[in-house]
Design a protein around this motif. Structure first.
Motif, PDB file in Angstrom:
ATOM      1  N   LYS A 169     -49.964  78.409  66.306  1.00  7.07           N
ATOM      2  CA  LYS A 169     -49.141  77.201  66.346  1.00  7.07           C
ATOM      3  C   LYS A 169     -47.702  77.500  66.793  1.00  7.07           C
ATOM      4  O   LYS A 169     -47.070  76.691  67.479  1.00  7.07           O
ATOM      5  CB  LYS A 169     -49.138  76.559  64.957  1.00  7.07           C
ATOM      6  CG  LYS A 169     -48.419  75.228  64.932  1.00  7.07           C
ATOM      7  CD  LYS A 169     -48.384  74.656  63.523  1.00  7.07           C
ATOM      8  CE  LYS A 169     -47.417  73.507  63.487  1.00  7.07           C
ATOM      9  NZ  LYS A 169     -46.847  73.227  62.195  1.00  7.07           N
ATOM     10  N   ARG A 203     -51.750  76.028  57.555  1.00  7.72           N
ATOM     11  CA  ARG A 203     -50.665  77.015  57.485  1.00  7.72           C
ATOM     12  C   ARG A 203     -50.911  78.187  56.547  1.00  7.72           C
ATOM     13  O   ARG A 203     -50.204  79.175  56.591  1.00  7.72           O
ATOM     14  CB  ARG A 203     -49.370  76.309  57.064  1.00  7.72           C
ATOM     15  CG  ARG A 203     -48.741  75.528  58.174  1.00  7.72           C
ATOM     16  CD  ARG A 203     -47.711  74.576  57.636  1.00  7.72           C
ATOM     17  NE  ARG A 203     -48.341  73.633  56.724  1.00  7.72           N
ATOM     18  CZ  ARG A 203     -47.709  72.588  56.192  1.00  7.72           C
ATOM     19  NH1 ARG A 203     -46.447  72.387  56.441  1.00  7.72           N
ATOM     20  NH2 ARG A 203     -48.351  71.764  55.400  1.00  7.72           N
ATOM     21  N   TYR A 243     -53.391  80.851  62.111  1.00  4.14           N
ATOM     22  CA  TYR A 243     -52.992  79.478  62.466  1.00  4.14           C
ATOM     23  C   TYR A 243     -51.502  79.452  62.788  1.00  4.14           C
ATOM     24  O   TYR A 243     -51.073  78.880  63.792  1.00  4.14           O
ATOM     25  CB  TYR A 243     -53.311  78.514  61.320  1.00  4.14           C
ATOM     26  CG  TYR A 243     -52.771  77.105  61.548  1.00  4.14           C
ATOM     27  CD1 TYR A 243     -53.446  76.216  62.369  1.00  4.14           C
ATOM     28  CD2 TYR A 243     -51.575  76.680  60.962  1.00  4.14           C
ATOM     29  CE1 TYR A 243     -52.957  74.929  62.590  1.00  4.14           C
ATOM     30  CE2 TYR A 243     -51.076  75.401  61.178  1.00  4.14           C
ATOM     31  CZ  TYR A 243     -51.777  74.522  61.993  1.00  4.14           C
ATOM     32  OH  TYR A 243     -51.288  73.255  62.224  1.00  4.14           O
ATOM     33  N   SER A 283     -58.037  59.034  51.457  1.00 10.84           N
ATOM     34  CA  SER A 283     -57.251  59.867  50.544  1.00 10.84           C
ATOM     35  C   SER A 283     -56.470  59.065  49.520  1.00 10.84           C
ATOM     36  O   SER A 283     -56.202  59.548  48.431  1.00 10.84           O
ATOM     37  CB  SER A 283     -56.274  60.716  51.352  1.00 10.84           C
ATOM     38  OG  SER A 283     -56.957  61.390  52.371  1.00 10.84           O
ATOM     39  N   ALA A 312     -58.332  74.797  58.659  1.00 16.11           N
ATOM     40  CA  ALA A 312     -57.382  75.274  59.665  1.00 16.11           C
ATOM     41  C   ALA A 312     -56.002  74.765  59.246  1.00 16.11           C
ATOM     42  O   ALA A 312     -55.729  73.578  59.324  1.00 16.11           O
ATOM     43  CB  ALA A 312     -57.755  74.724  61.038  1.00 16.11           C
ATOM     44  N   HIS A 315     -60.039  68.649  47.533  1.00 18.64           N
ATOM     45  CA  HIS A 315     -59.053  68.117  48.481  1.00 18.64           C
ATOM     46  C   HIS A 315     -58.697  69.264  49.424  1.00 18.64           C
ATOM     47  O   HIS A 315     -59.352  70.303  49.392  1.00 18.64           O
ATOM     48  CB  HIS A 315     -57.835  67.590  47.717  1.00 18.64           C
ATOM     49  CG  HIS A 315     -57.167  66.418  48.396  1.00 18.64           C
ATOM     50  ND1 HIS A 315     -56.554  65.408  47.706  1.00 18.64           N
ATOM     51  CD2 HIS A 315     -57.010  66.119  49.715  1.00 18.64           C
ATOM     52  CE1 HIS A 315     -56.057  64.524  48.564  1.00 18.64           C
ATOM     53  NE2 HIS A 315     -56.317  64.941  49.791  1.00 18.64           N
ATOM     54  N   ASP A 321     -55.439  64.959  63.285  1.00 17.16           N
ATOM     55  CA  ASP A 321     -54.859  64.433  62.061  1.00 17.16           C
ATOM     56  C   ASP A 321     -55.330  62.992  61.914  1.00 17.16           C
ATOM     57  O   ASP A 321     -55.677  62.355  62.920  1.00 17.16           O
ATOM     58  CB  ASP A 321     -53.330  64.486  62.101  1.00 17.16           C
ATOM     59  CG  ASP A 321     -52.745  64.176  60.729  1.00 17.16           C
ATOM     60  OD1 ASP A 321     -52.690  65.105  59.893  1.00 17.16           O
ATOM     61  OD2 ASP A 321     -52.384  63.014  60.469  1.00 17.16           O
ATOM     62  N   ARG A 343     -59.073  70.937  55.538  1.00 17.43           N
ATOM     63  CA  ARG A 343     -57.865  71.649  55.963  1.00 17.43           C
ATOM     64  C   ARG A 343     -58.087  73.158  56.041  1.00 17.43           C
ATOM     65  O   ARG A 343     -57.195  73.933  55.712  1.00 17.43           O
ATOM     66  CB  ARG A 343     -56.698  71.388  54.984  1.00 17.43           C
ATOM     67  CG  ARG A 343     -56.222  69.973  54.960  1.00 17.43           C
ATOM     68  CD  ARG A 343     -55.117  69.784  55.992  1.00 17.43           C
ATOM     69  NE  ARG A 343     -54.595  68.437  55.922  1.00 17.43           N
ATOM     70  CZ  ARG A 343     -53.564  68.079  55.180  1.00 17.43           C
ATOM     71  NH1 ARG A 343     -52.922  68.964  54.468  1.00 17.43           N
ATOM     72  NH2 ARG A 343     -53.163  66.849  55.173  1.00 17.43           N
ATOM     73  N   ASN A 373     -44.003  69.392  55.628  1.00 13.97           N
ATOM     74  CA  ASN A 373     -43.823  69.266  54.180  1.00 13.97           C
ATOM     75  C   ASN A 373     -43.580  67.838  53.707  1.00 13.97           C
ATOM     76  O   ASN A 373     -43.212  67.631  52.559  1.00 13.97           O
ATOM     77  CB  ASN A 373     -42.704  70.189  53.674  1.00 13.97           C
ATOM     78  CG  ASN A 373     -43.013  71.630  54.035  1.00 13.97           C
ATOM     79  OD1 ASN A 373     -44.149  72.080  53.885  1.00 13.97           O
ATOM     80  ND2 ASN A 373     -42.024  72.339  54.552  1.00 13.97           N
TER      81      ASN A 373
HETATM   82  O1  CP3 Z   1     -59.052  72.099  59.278  1.00 16.84           O
HETATM   83  C1  CP3 Z   1     -58.667  70.950  59.076  1.00 16.84           C
HETATM   84  O2  CP3 Z   1     -59.189  70.209  58.195  1.00 16.84           O
HETATM   85  C2  CP3 Z   1     -57.520  70.483  59.903  1.00 16.84           C
HETATM   86  C3  CP3 Z   1     -57.570  69.102  60.439  1.00 16.84           C
HETATM   87  C4  CP3 Z   1     -56.823  68.095  59.580  1.00 16.84           C
HETATM   88  C5  CP3 Z   1     -55.405  67.936  59.523  1.00 16.84           C
HETATM   89  N1  CP3 Z   1     -55.124  66.833  58.797  1.00 16.84           N
HETATM   90  C6  CP3 Z   1     -54.400  68.791  60.193  1.00 16.84           C
HETATM   91  C7  CP3 Z   1     -53.061  68.883  59.555  1.00 16.84           C
HETATM   92  C8  CP3 Z   1     -57.389  67.101  58.793  1.00 16.84           C
HETATM   93  C9  CP3 Z   1     -58.860  66.855  58.473  1.00 16.84           C
HETATM   94  C10 CP3 Z   1     -56.304  66.303  58.319  1.00 16.84           C
HETATM   95  C11 CP3 Z   1     -56.511  65.100  57.510  1.00 16.84           C
HETATM   96  C12 CP3 Z   1     -55.349  64.400  56.926  1.00 16.84           C
HETATM   97  N2  CP3 Z   1     -54.068  64.280  57.395  1.00 16.84           N
HETATM   98  C13 CP3 Z   1     -55.440  63.627  55.744  1.00 16.84           C
HETATM   99  C14 CP3 Z   1     -56.716  63.415  54.951  1.00 16.84           C
HETATM  100  C15 CP3 Z   1     -56.976  64.564  54.043  1.00 16.84           C
HETATM  101  C16 CP3 Z   1     -56.037  64.652  52.863  1.00 16.84           C
HETATM  102  O3  CP3 Z   1     -55.373  65.692  52.771  1.00 16.84           O
HETATM  103  O4  CP3 Z   1     -55.993  63.718  52.073  1.00 16.84           O
HETATM  104  C17 CP3 Z   1     -54.165  63.086  55.485  1.00 16.84           C
HETATM  105  C18 CP3 Z   1     -53.781  62.212  54.304  1.00 16.84           C
HETATM  106  C19 CP3 Z   1     -53.306  63.504  56.554  1.00 16.84           C
HETATM  107  C20 CP3 Z   1     -51.878  63.150  56.744  1.00 16.84           C
HETATM  108  C21 CP3 Z   1     -51.071  64.395  56.731  1.00 16.84           C
HETATM  109  N3  CP3 Z   1     -50.918  65.207  57.842  1.00 16.84           N
HETATM  110  C22 CP3 Z   1     -50.415  65.011  55.637  1.00 16.84           C
HETATM  111  C23 CP3 Z   1     -50.312  64.447  54.251  1.00 16.84           C
HETATM  112  C24 CP3 Z   1     -49.873  66.228  56.117  1.00 16.84           C
HETATM  113  C25 CP3 Z   1     -49.150  67.298  55.303  1.00 16.84           C
HETATM  114  C26 CP3 Z   1     -47.719  67.461  55.608  1.00 16.84           C
HETATM  115  C27 CP3 Z   1     -47.262  68.880  55.271  1.00 16.84           C
HETATM  116  O5  CP3 Z   1     -46.543  69.455  56.078  1.00 16.84           O
HETATM  117  O6  CP3 Z   1     -47.649  69.423  54.224  1.00 16.84           O
HETATM  118  C28 CP3 Z   1     -50.201  66.323  57.488  1.00 16.84           C
HETATM  119  C29 CP3 Z   1     -49.898  67.445  58.392  1.00 16.84           C
HETATM  120  C30 CP3 Z   1     -51.058  68.307  58.750  1.00 16.84           C
HETATM  121  N4  CP3 Z   1     -52.231  67.832  59.268  1.00 16.84           N
HETATM  122  C31 CP3 Z   1     -51.119  69.715  58.693  1.00 16.84           C
HETATM  123  C32 CP3 Z   1     -52.369  70.086  59.203  1.00 16.84           C
HETATM  124  C33 CP3 Z   1     -52.896  71.479  59.420  1.00 16.84           C
HETATM  125  C34 CP3 Z   1     -50.014  70.650  58.165  1.00 16.84           C
HETATM  126  C35 CP3 Z   1     -48.809  70.648  59.013  1.00 16.84           C
HETATM  127  C36 CP3 Z   1     -48.819  71.564  60.189  1.00 16.84           C
HETATM  128  O7  CP3 Z   1     -49.698  72.437  60.366  1.00 16.84           O
HETATM  129  O8  CP3 Z   1     -47.876  71.441  60.982  1.00 16.84           O
END
Ligand code: CP3
Length: 343
Positions: A37, A28, A33, A205, A26, A317, A73, A24, A90
């Protein structure tokens, strides 16, 4: 490629310095970013290859890390097989048609990445072009267990009750779903490799909710099948909150085991093999706290890796939202300087 330190470490070679990247990276916590976005949902970014590649490359430049990761994602390939979901801020992924029966599984399509989710592959190609051979790009997918858990629970869940109920009482549904997801993940990762990613990471995860026996019985064969069918690039297995499963993860055949802060780094080599590469494992909360608490733990991790071949410095993580990017830059600097001082 100019910076091969990440790939050298994955292959247990002798990198110029300890490579660093962050899950992650990349996200917020980076002001750039948020700017790129704007008001968009994350899926709008993923579906815009120009923007997705800018986001991925921007994070690399902002931090000075040794590898990039494609901006996507774990839910993306599921869209390609007909799953309807939203990624809510969130909260995380919320699935509107969760899997409840064998018919729900049979209704899922078969993934043809170039046909069904071309935007991801265009994003991969565009990111590789923009990185201009400076450093490697990591592709990724969710592991079948974690994807199945989202599909069955429908959203975030503390105990994965529905998933476990399916495993224990509906083995027909579980096996059909894991079969479908295993094929999907294999084709998805293969397509990313065909587009030129230099390594792939499988994110499991949520699998830490299983004990080692259940993991071996209900999950590991599927994961092992993915690693054996995906070849030509280093393969990383990320697992969180799953210290008791580390030996089982090793048996699935990944080249690199990515562990969290609950597992002392040296234990992974001791419990599995000196022949594996290990990625990790700073607590993201420590990276958020920063300062001397962070610096002490970064030094401890680098010390724990001393004498072992194949360490990639990373967090245990994903980066937390309230992290100051400056802290991560410090981690990168420390890891790079540490190795140089040993020579
Ligand atoms: O630089 C990077 O690693 C970005 C690429 C990336 C994202 N998600 C973008 C994202 C990667 C590798 C993921 C993996 C991902 N997504 C996992 C496996 C890693 C882990 O954390 O266990 C999981 C379980 C997800 C599912 C997911 N997507 C979750 C739990 C969330 C968080 C929700 C939140 O708002 O906190 C997301 C959203 C998400 N995916 C964000 C990003 C940058 C944040 C929301 C956004 O930017 O709008």
């Amino acid at each position: 490629m100019k910076n091969t330190t990440f790939l050298d470490a994955c292959r247990r070679g002798e990198p110029e310095h300890s490579p660093v990247w962050f899950m992650r990276q990349a996200g917020r916590y980076l002001p750039s970013y948020k700017r790129l976005k704007g008001q968009r949902n994350i899926m709008d970014v993923v579906k815009d290859p120009e923007l997705a590649s800018d986001v991925a490359v921007d994070a690399v430049n902002a931090l000075g890390v040794d590898a990039g990761i494609i901006f996507a994602d774990i839910m993306v390939p599921l869209e390609g097989i007909g799953v309807k979901f939203k990624i809510e801020e969130n909260v995380g992924p919320v699935v509107s048609n969760p899997i409840r029966s064998l018919e729900d599984v049979t209704a899922l399509g078969t993934l043809d990445p170039e046909r069904d989710i071309p935007f991801v592959l265009d994003g991969v190609r565009s990111t590789i072009t923009k990185l201009d051979d400076a450093l490697p790009l990591i592709g990724f997918s969710g592991a079948p267990f974690t994807l199945a858990a989202y599909l069955i629970e429908g959203g975030p869940s503390r105990n994965l009750e529905k998933t476990k109920a399916t495993i224990y009482s509906r083995s027909d549904v579980w096996e059909a779903l894991m079969r479908k997801l295993t094929d999907t993940v294999k084709d998805y990762l293969t397509a990313q490799i065909d587009c030129g990613v230099s390594a792939v990471q499988l994110f499991d995860s949520w699998v830490g909710c299983l004990g080692a026996e259940d993991y071996a019985r209900f999950v590991s064969a599927y994961t092992a099948e993915i690693f054996s069918s995906v070849s030509g690039v280093p393969r990383i297995h990320f697992c969180a909150d799953s210290s008791p499963l580390v030996e089982e993860f090793h048996k699935t055949g990944a080249d690199v085991l990515s562990v969290d802060w609950r597992v002392p780094l040296g234990d992974v080599w001791r419990r599995c093999s000196e022949e594996t590469a290990v990625q990790g494992n700073l607590d993201p909360v420590v990276a958020m706290v920063g300062g001397s608490a962070m610096r002490t733990r970064v030094a401890d991790i680098l010390e724990a890796a001393r004498g072992h071949k194949g360490h990639i410095f990373s967090l245990g993580h994903g980066v937390l939202q309230n992290t100051d990017p400056e802290n991560l830059r410090q981690v990168v600097e420390m890891a790079h300087a540490h190795t140089r001082s040993r020579r």
